[in-house]
Design a protein around this motif. Structure first.
Motif, PDB file in Angstrom:
ATOM      1  N   ARG A  94       0.827  -1.203   0.000  1.00 17.81           N
ATOM      2  CA  ARG A  94       0.000   0.000   0.000  1.00 17.81           C
ATOM      3  C   ARG A  94       0.862   1.255   0.000  1.00 17.81           C
ATOM      4  NH1 ARG A  94      -2.539   1.369   4.042  1.00 17.81           N
ATOM      5  NH2 ARG A  94      -4.384   2.308   3.079  1.00 17.81           N
ATOM      6  N   LEU A  95       0.516   2.196  -0.912  1.00 12.98           N
ATOM      7  CA  LEU A  95       1.138   3.516  -0.935  1.00 12.98           C
ATOM      8  C   LEU A  95       2.658   3.417  -0.951  1.00 12.98           C
ATOM      9  CD1 LEU A  95      -1.217   5.247   1.656  1.00 12.98           C
ATOM     10  CD2 LEU A  95      -1.391   5.292  -0.839  1.00 12.98           C
ATOM     11  N   GLU A  96       3.169   2.507  -1.768  1.00 16.34           N
ATOM     12  CA  GLU A  96       4.613   2.352  -1.896  1.00 16.34           C
ATOM     13  C   GLU A  96       5.199   3.517  -2.698  1.00 16.34           C
ATOM     14  OE1 GLU A  96       6.791   0.009  -0.782  1.00 16.34           O
ATOM     15  OE2 GLU A  96       5.216  -0.942   0.408  1.00 16.34           O
ATOM     16  N   ASN A  97       6.409   3.889  -2.375  1.00 16.51           N
ATOM     17  CA  ASN A  97       7.109   4.927  -3.117  1.00 16.51           C
ATOM     18  C   ASN A  97       7.532   4.391  -4.487  1.00 16.51           C
ATOM     19  OD1 ASN A  97       6.980   6.894  -1.055  1.00 16.51           O
ATOM     20  ND2 ASN A  97       8.724   5.932  -0.010  1.00 16.51           N
ATOM     21  N   PRO A  98       7.818   5.272  -5.459  1.00 13.00           N
ATOM     22  CA  PRO A  98       8.264   4.806  -6.782  1.00 13.00           C
ATOM     23  C   PRO A  98       9.479   3.901  -6.684  1.00 13.00           C
ATOM     24  CG  PRO A  98       7.728   7.144  -6.856  1.00 13.00           C
ATOM     25  CD  PRO A  98       7.648   6.741  -5.408  1.00 13.00           C
ATOM     26  N   GLY A 105       4.891   4.091  -8.061  1.00 11.82           N
ATOM     27  CA  GLY A 105       4.456   3.563  -6.773  1.00 11.82           C
ATOM     28  C   GLY A 105       3.144   2.808  -6.894  1.00 11.82           C
ATOM     29  N   THR A 106       2.493   2.597  -5.759  1.00 10.91           N
ATOM     30  CA  THR A 106       1.226   1.873  -5.707  1.00 10.91           C
ATOM     31  C   THR A 106       0.179   2.730  -5.002  1.00 10.91           C
ATOM     32  OG1 THR A 106       1.874   0.773  -3.641  1.00 10.91           O
ATOM     33  CG2 THR A 106       2.349  -0.374  -5.707  1.00 10.91           C
ATOM     34  N   ASP A 107      -1.087   2.354  -5.205  1.00  7.29           N
ATOM     35  CA  ASP A 107      -2.160   3.110  -4.562  1.00  7.29           C
ATOM     36  C   ASP A 107      -2.525   2.500  -3.228  1.00  7.29           C
ATOM     37  OD1 ASP A 107      -3.483   0.818  -5.227  1.00  7.29           O
ATOM     38  OD2 ASP A 107      -4.926   1.763  -6.573  1.00  7.29           O
ATOM     39  N   LEU A 113       0.353   2.119  -9.809  1.00  7.70           N
ATOM     40  CA  LEU A 113      -0.227   3.427 -10.101  1.00  7.70           C
ATOM     41  C   LEU A 113      -0.031   3.818 -11.560  1.00  7.70           C
ATOM     42  CD1 LEU A 113      -1.786   5.635  -8.717  1.00  7.70           C
ATOM     43  CD2 LEU A 113       0.362   6.731  -8.090  1.00  7.70           C
ATOM     44  N   LEU A 114       1.106   3.475 -12.162  1.00 10.82           N
ATOM     45  CA  LEU A 114       1.327   3.803 -13.570  1.00 10.82           C
ATOM     46  C   LEU A 114       0.308   3.099 -14.463  1.00 10.82           C
ATOM     47  CD1 LEU A 114       2.963   5.112 -15.818  1.00 10.82           C
ATOM     48  CD2 LEU A 114       4.530   3.156 -15.736  1.00 10.82           C
ATOM     49  N   THR A 115       0.020   1.841 -14.166  1.00 13.01           N
ATOM     50  CA  THR A 115      -0.984   1.109 -14.933  1.00 13.01           C
ATOM     51  C   THR A 115      -2.347   1.766 -14.812  1.00 13.01           C
ATOM     52  OG1 THR A 115       0.216  -0.959 -14.586  1.00 13.01           O
ATOM     53  CG2 THR A 115      -2.092  -1.133 -15.242  1.00 13.01           C
ATOM     54  N   VAL A 288       1.733  11.331  -4.019  1.00 11.82           N
ATOM     55  CA  VAL A 288       1.970  10.975  -5.416  1.00 11.82           C
ATOM     56  C   VAL A 288       0.664  10.709  -6.155  1.00 11.82           C
ATOM     57  CG1 VAL A 288       3.066   9.311  -6.957  1.00 11.82           C
ATOM     58  CG2 VAL A 288       4.243  10.067  -4.897  1.00 11.82           C
ATOM     59  N   MET A 289      -0.272  10.014  -5.532  1.00 11.47           N
ATOM     60  CA  MET A 289      -1.501   9.639  -6.207  1.00 11.47           C
ATOM     61  C   MET A 289      -2.306  10.873  -6.633  1.00 11.47           C
ATOM     62  SD  MET A 289      -4.630   7.157  -4.935  1.00 11.47           S
ATOM     63  CE  MET A 289      -3.464   6.194  -3.998  1.00 11.47           C
ATOM     64  N   SER A 290      -2.468  11.823  -5.725  1.00 11.49           N
ATOM     65  CA  SER A 290      -3.211  13.041  -6.060  1.00 11.49           C
ATOM     66  C   SER A 290      -2.473  13.873  -7.096  1.00 11.49           C
ATOM     67  CB  SER A 290      -3.456  13.873  -4.802  1.00 11.49           C
ATOM     68  OG  SER A 290      -4.384  13.242  -3.956  1.00 11.49           O
TER      69      SER A 290
END
Length: 322
Positions: A94-98, A105-107, A113-115, A288-290
């Protein structure tokens, strides 16, 4: 009169009429003129092409699925522990950094997140181009009919347009979306129906200018029927504003769909607006997500709007010397 008639270019020996360039050559020349004269618009066009390419090809080149969840080893794993967090051998990323495996990273659910961004680009292009095409076609039809026939038809059409434009856009979208199951097609129809009335205003203004031209009056005098006048004479001469407003409507449709997804009222699936809504809950610890979702929306809408403005400057004869 016969002497004058004989003084034509073909009457001179050795005269050869220059060949008219083919359509592809004219298109390439027009494109080159646009790239040279409107550098900012050309840069926006490149961005639009890149974003469109990512939306079309991106989901097929990413190694992950849009809903694929990733796990990692649990550093607190202890099968003899009484703590709930220590009983699982793996936990969500969860919420991993790039990282090299996940460049953005991940959501919050452990998905790449890139996908999700690439699938969101595909979704935005579907909504943007689909809604813009339908709204432009419907608005152009209303505007041309209203402007050409005038009279009672114009009065009725314009009162309907005034009434629909007076309704707040977001409220109208919420009403249409909530009348049934929220699907991609329903949202596209809602967005196109909302944007058609603004398009009709622009097309009607251009039609009012064209219908008083001499060639239109000449066509009426020789008995050309209204449908032929509309499709053979009116439509080609109002195509420039239609193309411009189509390019601008793409950005506004993407922004409207992102707003619905931000309110969790959009169609199911990855969405940039939903990323912004979810990411704002974790903005303090992982922004990062926002930033990715909001940046994608901003860049896309800005690129299409700038390209539309530059296209208007090129296609509008009154602005070519500006």
């Amino acid at each position: 009169m016969s002497d004058v008639a004989e003084l034509t270019p073909e009457a001179f020996p050795g005269f050869e009429r220059p060949e008219e360039p083919s359509r592809p050559v004219r298109v390439l020349r027009a494109l080159w003129h646009f790239l040279v004269s409107k550098k900012v618009g050309a840069f926006a066009l490149v961005l639009c092409i890149i974003i469109l390419g990512l939306g079309v090809l991106g989901p097929y080149v990413t190694p992950y699925d849009k809903d694929e969840v990733f796990f990692k080893d649990n550093p607190k794993y202890d099968p003899e522990s009484f703590e709930k967090d220590a009983l699982q051998p793996t936990i969500l990323q969860r919420l991993e950094n790039p990282s090299p495996e996940h460049p953005l990273g991940t959501d919050d659910l452990g998905r790449d997140l890139l996908t999700r961004v690439l699938f969101g680009a595909q979704r935005s292009m579907q909504f943007g181009f689909g809604a813009a095409f339908l709204s432009t076609v419907l608005g152009a039809l209303i505007g041309i009919i209203s402007g050409y026939f005038g009279g009672l038809i114009d009065l009725v059409f314009q009162r309907i347009v005034d009434a629909m434009i007076a309704i707040p856009g977001l409220l109208f979208l919420l009403l249409l979306v909530q009348t049934g199951e929220t699907t991609v097609l329903r949202v596209i129809i809602a967005l196109s129906f909302l944007g058609a009335f603004g398009v009709s205003r622009v097309v009607r203004s251009a039609t009012l200018t064209i219908r008083t031209s001499v060639f239109i009056e000449a066509a009426r005098v020789v008995g050309v029927r209204p449908p032929r006048i509309i499709f053979r004479h009116i439509l080609p001469n109002v195509m420039a504003p239609i193309i411009v407003i189509f390019s601008i409507t793409i950005g506004s449709s993407i922004l409207a769909e992102a707003g619905l997804s931000f309110l969790n009222l959009g169609a199911p699936g990855p969405s940039w607006g939903q990323m912004v809504n979810t990411g704002r809950q974790f903005f303090d610890t992982n922004p990062v997500m926002s930033l990715v979702g909001g940046g994608a929306i901003t860049l896309t809408v800005l690129a299409f709007n700038i390209f539309g403005d530059a296209l208007r400057d090129v296609l509008d004869p009154r602005l070519r010397g500006a």
